[in-house]
Design a protein around this motif. Structure first.
Motif, PDB file in Angstrom:
ATOM      1  N   VAL A   1     -68.754 -87.957 -48.046  1.00 29.26           N
ATOM      2  CA  VAL A   1     -69.602 -87.341 -49.072  1.00 29.26           C
ATOM      3  C   VAL A   1     -68.834 -87.201 -50.385  1.00 29.26           C
ATOM      4  CG1 VAL A   1     -70.832 -85.231 -49.732  1.00 29.26           C
ATOM      5  CG2 VAL A   1     -71.056 -86.131 -47.398  1.00 29.26           C
ATOM      6  N   PHE A   2     -67.585 -86.753 -50.309  1.00 33.83           N
ATOM      7  CA  PHE A   2     -66.778 -86.553 -51.515  1.00 33.83           C
ATOM      8  C   PHE A   2     -66.581 -87.872 -52.263  1.00 33.83           C
ATOM      9  CE2 PHE A   2     -62.795 -86.495 -53.852  1.00 33.83           C
ATOM     10  CZ  PHE A   2     -62.868 -85.293 -54.549  1.00 33.83           C
ATOM     11  N   HIS A   3     -66.157 -88.903 -51.555  1.00 32.98           N
ATOM     12  CA  HIS A   3     -65.894 -90.187 -52.203  1.00 32.98           C
ATOM     13  C   HIS A   3     -67.168 -90.782 -52.800  1.00 32.98           C
ATOM     14  CE1 HIS A   3     -61.636 -91.288 -51.142  1.00 32.98           C
ATOM     15  NE2 HIS A   3     -61.822 -90.225 -50.373  1.00 32.98           N
ATOM     16  N   THR A   4     -68.273 -90.650 -52.074  1.00 35.45           N
ATOM     17  CA  THR A   4     -69.541 -91.168 -52.576  1.00 35.45           C
ATOM     18  C   THR A   4     -69.977 -90.413 -53.825  1.00 35.45           C
ATOM     19  OG1 THR A   4     -70.192 -91.764 -50.310  1.00 35.45           O
ATOM     20  CG2 THR A   4     -71.937 -91.680 -51.967  1.00 35.45           C
ATOM     21  N   ARG A   5     -69.711 -89.105 -53.843  1.00 37.94           N
ATOM     22  CA  ARG A   5     -70.103 -88.311 -55.005  1.00 37.94           C
ATOM     23  C   ARG A   5     -69.250 -88.666 -56.222  1.00 37.94           C
ATOM     24  NH1 ARG A   5     -74.033 -87.009 -57.797  1.00 37.94           N
ATOM     25  NH2 ARG A   5     -73.866 -85.063 -58.985  1.00 37.94           N
ATOM     26  N   VAL A   6     -67.964 -88.904 -56.036  1.00 41.78           N
ATOM     27  CA  VAL A   6     -67.118 -89.348 -57.151  1.00 41.78           C
ATOM     28  C   VAL A   6     -67.684 -90.641 -57.730  1.00 41.78           C
ATOM     29  CG1 VAL A   6     -64.844 -90.244 -57.788  1.00 41.78           C
ATOM     30  CG2 VAL A   6     -65.016 -88.219 -56.327  1.00 41.78           C
ATOM     31  N   GLN A   7     -68.083 -91.538 -56.862  1.00 46.14           N
ATOM     32  CA  GLN A   7     -68.681 -92.800 -57.293  1.00 46.14           C
ATOM     33  C   GLN A   7     -69.945 -92.554 -58.114  1.00 46.14           C
ATOM     34  OE1 GLN A   7     -69.554 -95.491 -54.022  1.00 46.14           O
ATOM     35  NE2 GLN A   7     -71.284 -96.362 -55.139  1.00 46.14           N
TER      36      GLN A   7
ATOM     37  N   LEU B   1     -58.908-100.432 -55.546  1.00 47.24           N
ATOM     38  CA  LEU B   1     -59.130-100.736 -56.962  1.00 47.24           C
ATOM     39  C   LEU B   1     -60.483-100.194 -57.426  1.00 47.24           C
ATOM     40  CD1 LEU B   1     -57.823-104.411 -57.103  1.00 47.24           C
ATOM     41  CD2 LEU B   1     -56.778-102.431 -58.225  1.00 47.24           C
ATOM     42  N   LEU B   2     -61.514-100.419 -56.608  1.00 47.03           N
ATOM     43  CA  LEU B   2     -62.855 -99.971 -56.976  1.00 47.03           C
ATOM     44  C   LEU B   2     -62.942 -98.447 -57.022  1.00 47.03           C
ATOM     45  CD1 LEU B   2     -64.994-102.487 -54.889  1.00 47.03           C
ATOM     46  CD2 LEU B   2     -64.755-102.443 -57.372  1.00 47.03           C
ATOM     47  N   GLU B   3     -62.430 -97.806 -55.987  1.00 50.25           N
ATOM     48  CA  GLU B   3     -62.514 -96.341 -55.950  1.00 50.25           C
ATOM     49  C   GLU B   3     -61.600 -95.716 -57.006  1.00 50.25           C
ATOM     50  OE1 GLU B   3     -63.654 -93.891 -53.009  1.00 50.25           O
ATOM     51  OE2 GLU B   3     -63.553 -95.304 -51.346  1.00 50.25           O
ATOM     52  N   GLY B   4     -60.498 -96.388 -57.296  1.00 47.65           N
ATOM     53  CA  GLY B   4     -59.650 -95.904 -58.377  1.00 47.65           C
ATOM     54  C   GLY B   4     -60.400 -95.907 -59.695  1.00 47.65           C
TER      55      GLY B   4
END
Length: 237
Positions: free
Chosen positions: A141-147, A95-98
C-alpha cells in the motif's frame, strides 16, 4: 429521463470474464494459486457456477499481463519469477520506484505527506510484531501510494506493469532473518526524506531499498538451497 442504475443487478455476460479475471488475479496475488501451479479451468467453473468460456477469456487477459503462461499439455500455469528474472527485474523496478519517490517528494501536498506518514506508522506496527504478512500488505500500500502521489501517468503505467511481477514474489525476501528490521529502518529514512521534500535523497533511498530487497531474496534462496542440500545428505546417510 435517465434511469438510475441498479448496482445490485447481476453482472452482464459481456463483463463476466472481467470479473473472472479480477478473481483470478486475487487468487494469484494471495498465493491461493501458487507460482507454477496449473489453473484448473474445470474445477473453477464448477466452483463459480459458470462455463469454462469466461475463464478461458480471462486467462487470455492474464496471459497478456504476464500472470499466467501457456504450457504445452499443461494448459495455463501461474507464472514463476526465477532467480534470473529477479536479477533483471529488481534493478529496473528500483529505477522506476526511485523516480516515483523523486516526483512524490516534489509534488506531494501536506495532506498527502501526512497520509504517507500514517501508512509508515502502520508499517512500524507490523514490524514491531514481526507480522510478515501484515508488513507485506502495508508495504504494498505504501509503495503504491508513493507512486500515486508522484502523479506521473507514464511513470505509473510502466511501474504498474512491473509491479505485477513483484507481487508474484509476495514479499518472500521478508522471510530472511532480520529483513523486516532492516526494511523498516530503510523506510524510516525514506519517509524523512519525503517529508523534507528532498527529492534526490528520496530517489536514492528508494532505489537502495529495492536493491536491498533483491539482496535479501538472494540470501534467502541460498539458505533454502543449502537447507535442502543438507536434508538430502541426511536422507542419503
Amino acid at each position: 429521463m435517465l434511469q438510475s442504475t441498479d448496482l445490485s443487478s447481476a453482472i452482464r455476460p459481456s463483463s463476466l470474464h472481467e470479473e473472472v479475471a479480477s478473481r483470478l488475479r486475487a487468487l494469484i496475488f494471495e498465493r491461493q494459486l501458487a507460482p507454477g501451479q496449473r489453473v484448473d479451468e474445470q474445477a473453477l467453473a464448477a466452483e463459480w457456477g459458470i462455463s469454462r468460456t469466461p475463464i478461458r477469456e480471462a486467462l487470455k487477459v492474464l496471459a497478456v499481463e504476464g500472470l499466467v503462461t501457456l504450457q504445452p499439455r499443461r494448459g495455463c500455469v501461474v507464472t514463476e519469477v526465477s532467480e534470473d528474472d529477479a536479477e533483471q527485474l529488481f534493478p529496473v523496478m528500483a529505477l522506476l520506484e526511485g523516480r516515483c519517490a523523486y516526483e512524490a517528494a516534489q509534488r506531494a501536498t501536506d495532506d498527502e505527506l501526512a497520509e504517507l506518514r500514517r501508512l509508515h506508522r502502520d508499517l512500524e506496527l507490523y514490524a514491531r510484531s514481526h507480522d510478515t504478512e501484515g508488513y507485506y500488505r502495508a508495504n504494498h500500500v505504501f509503495h503504491t501510494r508513493v507512486q500515486t502521489v508522484a502523479g506521473n501517468p507514464w511513470l505509473s503505467r510502466a511501474t504498474d506493469q512491473l509491479r505485477v511481477f513483484m507481487r508474484l514474489l509476495r514479499g518472500r525476501q521478508l522471510r530472511h532473518p532480520g529483513r523486516i528490521d532492516a526494511s523498516i529502518a530503510e523506510h524510516r529514512v525514506l519517509i524523512d526524506a519525503l517529508s523534507a521534500r528532498d527529492a534526490p535523497r528520496a530517489q536514492q533511498l528508494m532505489y537502495e531499498h529495492l536493491m536491498e530487497q533483491l539482496a535479501a531474496l538472494k540470501a534467502l534462496r541460498a539458505s533454502e538451497a543449502q537447507a535442502a542440500a543438507d536434508d538430502a545428505k541426511r536422507r542419503a546417510m
